[in-house]
Structure formats: structure tokens, C-alpha cells
Design an enzyme around this catalytic site. Sequence first.
Site, PDB file in Angstrom:
ATOM      1  N   ARG A 135      -6.370 -38.121  25.792  1.00 16.45           N
ATOM      2  CA  ARG A 135      -5.108 -37.523  25.372  1.00 16.45           C
ATOM      3  C   ARG A 135      -3.933 -38.485  25.459  1.00 16.45           C
ATOM      4  NH1 ARG A 135      -5.042 -31.204  27.247  1.00 16.45           N
ATOM      5  NH2 ARG A 135      -6.686 -30.569  25.841  1.00 16.45           N
ATOM      6  N   ASP A 184       7.097 -21.237  26.956  1.00 16.62           N
ATOM      7  CA  ASP A 184       5.984 -22.169  27.181  1.00 16.62           C
ATOM      8  C   ASP A 184       6.574 -23.466  27.716  1.00 16.62           C
ATOM      9  OD1 ASP A 184       2.857 -22.231  26.104  1.00 16.62           O
ATOM     10  OD2 ASP A 184       3.717 -24.232  26.355  1.00 16.62           O
TER      11      ASP A 184
HETATM   12  C1  LIG Z   1      -4.429 -21.986  26.152  1.00 12.64           C
HETATM   13  S1  LIG Z   1      -2.746 -21.685  25.855  1.00 12.64           S
HETATM   14  C2  LIG Z   1      -2.707 -19.892  25.898  1.00 12.64           C
HETATM   15  C3  LIG Z   1      -1.892 -19.324  24.764  1.00 12.64           C
HETATM   16  C4  LIG Z   1      -1.896 -17.792  24.684  1.00 12.64           C
HETATM   17  N1  LIG Z   1      -1.292 -17.212  25.852  1.00 12.64           N
HETATM   18  C5  LIG Z   1      -3.294 -17.254  24.476  1.00 12.64           C
HETATM   19  O1  LIG Z   1      -3.834 -16.618  25.378  1.00 12.64           O
HETATM   20  O2  LIG Z   1      -3.856 -17.475  23.395  1.00 12.64           O
HETATM   21  C6  LIG Z   1      -2.025 -22.136  27.432  1.00 12.64           C
HETATM   22  C7  LIG Z   1      -0.535 -22.429  27.332  1.00 12.64           C
HETATM   23  O3  LIG Z   1       0.001 -22.517  28.649  1.00 12.64           O
HETATM   24  C8  LIG Z   1       1.040 -23.480  28.623  1.00 12.64           C
HETATM   25  N2  LIG Z   1       1.316 -23.936  30.001  1.00 12.64           N
HETATM   26  C9  LIG Z   1       0.538 -24.738  30.789  1.00 12.64           C
HETATM   27  N3  LIG Z   1       1.139 -24.929  31.969  1.00 12.64           N
HETATM   28  C10 LIG Z   1       2.305 -24.239  31.939  1.00 12.64           C
HETATM   29  C11 LIG Z   1       3.368 -24.056  32.858  1.00 12.64           C
HETATM   30  N4  LIG Z   1       3.360 -24.625  34.067  1.00 12.64           N
HETATM   31  N5  LIG Z   1       4.416 -23.294  32.488  1.00 12.64           N
HETATM   32  C12 LIG Z   1       4.456 -22.713  31.273  1.00 12.64           C
HETATM   33  N6  LIG Z   1       3.487 -22.849  30.352  1.00 12.64           N
HETATM   34  C13 LIG Z   1       2.416 -23.605  30.678  1.00 12.64           C
HETATM   35  C14 LIG Z   1       0.510 -24.558  27.707  1.00 12.64           C
HETATM   36  O4  LIG Z   1       1.516 -25.369  27.184  1.00 12.64           O
HETATM   37  C15 LIG Z   1      -0.236 -23.749  26.643  1.00 12.64           C
HETATM   38  O5  LIG Z   1       0.557 -23.534  25.507  1.00 12.64           O
END
Ligand SMILES: C[S@@+](CC[C@H](N)C(=O)[O-])C[C@H]1O[C@@H](n2cnc3c(N)ncnc32)[C@H](O)[C@@H]1O
Length: 291
Positions: free
Chosen positions: A50, A162
Site C-alpha cells: 500500500r 470517516d
Molecule cells: C470496510 S469500511 C466499512 C464501510 C461501511 N461501514 C460498510 O460496512 O460497508 C471501514 C471504514 O472505516 C474507516 N476507518 C478506519 N479507521 C477509522 C477510524 N479510526 N475512525 C474513523 N473511520 C475509520 C475506513 O477509512 C473505512 O472507510
Amino acid sequence: MRNAYEAHNLPNAIAAMTITDQEFDQIRSLVYDRFGITLNDGKRTLVIGRLQKLLKTEGIRTFKDYYDSILTDTTGRVLSKFVNRMTTNYTFFNREKEHFEFFSKTALPKVVTQLEQKKEKKLRVWCAACSTGEEPYMLAMLMQDFFGHRYKEWDAGLLATDISSRAISVAKAGIYADERVEKIPGHLSRRYLKRIRGGDWAVSEEIKREVCFRRFNLMNTTFPFKEGFDIIFCRNVMIYFDKATRESLIKRFYQFTKPGGYLFIGHSETMDRKQQLYKNIIPAVFRRETD
Ligand SMILES: C[S@@+](CC[C@H](N)C(=O)[O-])C[C@H]1O[C@@H](n2cnc3c(N)ncnc32)[C@H](O)[C@@H]1O
């Protein structure tokens, strides 16, 4: 400046960077401390994969130099690009569809009735970790569908947050390829999506204006909200967090869930069975009891 590829006279396409144990540990600690995300040893190749393109475009030679550049950058831009690369943003409309059914058939009617009894026509929904917007737009469509012409009588938008600024930009644009929208029930996609030039789909303005996107780190120890939420969605992000991080996040969610309100987590995520806060209603859906 010569970069690592030139130094070894390797063609860029096949050159691979290496990461020392110390560099990997530094990066892993940074990701954990700032974003709560746990990277185990098995994620080493993923981290290299990445980040190496980013290092190359930035002209940075080693992971150590990159790590130092994150720490010394006062603008926050380097860290923001870093988190954009390190997060997994996989999502699609109507993912884990049982939740959306429960949302529109049970959770929403229940909280709306509660609010109507209190003569409060203000519904607060938060989609935490909204990624590229599919989840909050899906909720906004269901909310409009549920209320119909009564929607305008309500103060009822969504907050969608996010950590990734890149994901938030995609979300704000509200444009999606075929495969991302194909699971949306037909009556909703016909009403709220428009085919645009090039073959993609655009979310209607009617839906877009109901969702307020903000960058927000769930690791913030205090949440900056004046009021609680009737419904919180936080799905498929806690899988990246360890038990302690999950438990402390759940406590903060609880503080900001109104009595009688709901928390939705991902189906593959766990909430400690011994937790005394929420009541488990259906798999991965929890309710805060009314006081
Ligand atoms: C796999 S996606 C899930 C998206 C959606 N909630 C779903 O279930 O399809 C995980 C998301 O969590 C966000 N994320 C990871 N760590 C985070 C944090 N500390 N605070 C806020 N968002 C975070 C990532 O940027 C990513 O967009």
C-alpha cells in the site's frame, strides 16, 4: 534526488521495497496509536504494497524517512495521505441487507413513534465509518421512503463520518459504478439514482443534501456532539480494532445513543456478551433501553 529504484538500477515496474522490523513496528504503532487499527505480522506485505507507490511518487527512499516525514509534518497532509492508503474502504449499497430491512421496518418506526410521543420531530442518525458513502445514502433513501410526504415536517438528516479524506471526497461526489449499486432495491434505485454519461450512476440531489459528510476519527476520546443519536451505524470498522479499543468505543457510542436508540455493528463483529450497556435485539443490532 535518486530514489531506491534508481540506486539499484532496477526497472521501476519490478522493483520492490523492503521494510525492516523496526520500520514495520514504527508504522504499526503509528497506525494503532492514531487510528486504533491493529496490524499483525501478517499485514507486512500489505503495508509495503500500500505504501511503496506513495513513497515512490513522493521521492522518499526508505520507510524510515517516510515515518519521519509524518512526524515532522505540521500541516497534517502527510498523515492524511497515509491514512488514505492504510484504510480499507470496501463497501457497497445494501451490504448486509438484513440491517437495512430492520432499520426501515423496526428501528425507524420505533424511534419515530417515541419522538412523536414526545412531540419532537428531530431524528438524528449517524453513520460512523461511512467510507465512500454507499451506506449513508442507502439509509437516507430508506428514510425518505419511510416518511414519504411527511419527511419535510421532520428535521431528519444524517451525519456520515470517516477518517479517510479520500473516501469522503468520493462520498460527496455520490457517483457509483454499476456493481456498487446493483443490490439497491429497484423501487429505490429508480427513484433516487440517475444514469449519467459514461454509464455510472449519480445519487439524486434530494438524497445528497440530506447527508452531511465530515472527516472524523473514532479514536477521539471525546465525541464533539451536543446531543445523542437515535440510530448509529458503525459497521465493519471494529474488525480492525483490538478488544480494548472496541470496548472503549462502544462506551462512547452508548453515551451518544439516546434512550430507546439503536446501534448497528457489522455481522462479523463482536460485542462482549458480558457488556451491560446495550440489549442485543437481532444479530449485530443493539438497543439502549429507555430510562
Ligand atoms: C470496510 S469500511 C466499512 C464501510 C461501511 N461501514 C460498510 O460496512 O460497508 C471501514 C471504514 O472505516 C474507516 N476507518 C478506519 N479507521 C477509522 C477510524 N479510526 N475512525 C474513523 N473511520 C475509520 C475506513 O477509512 C473505512 O472507510
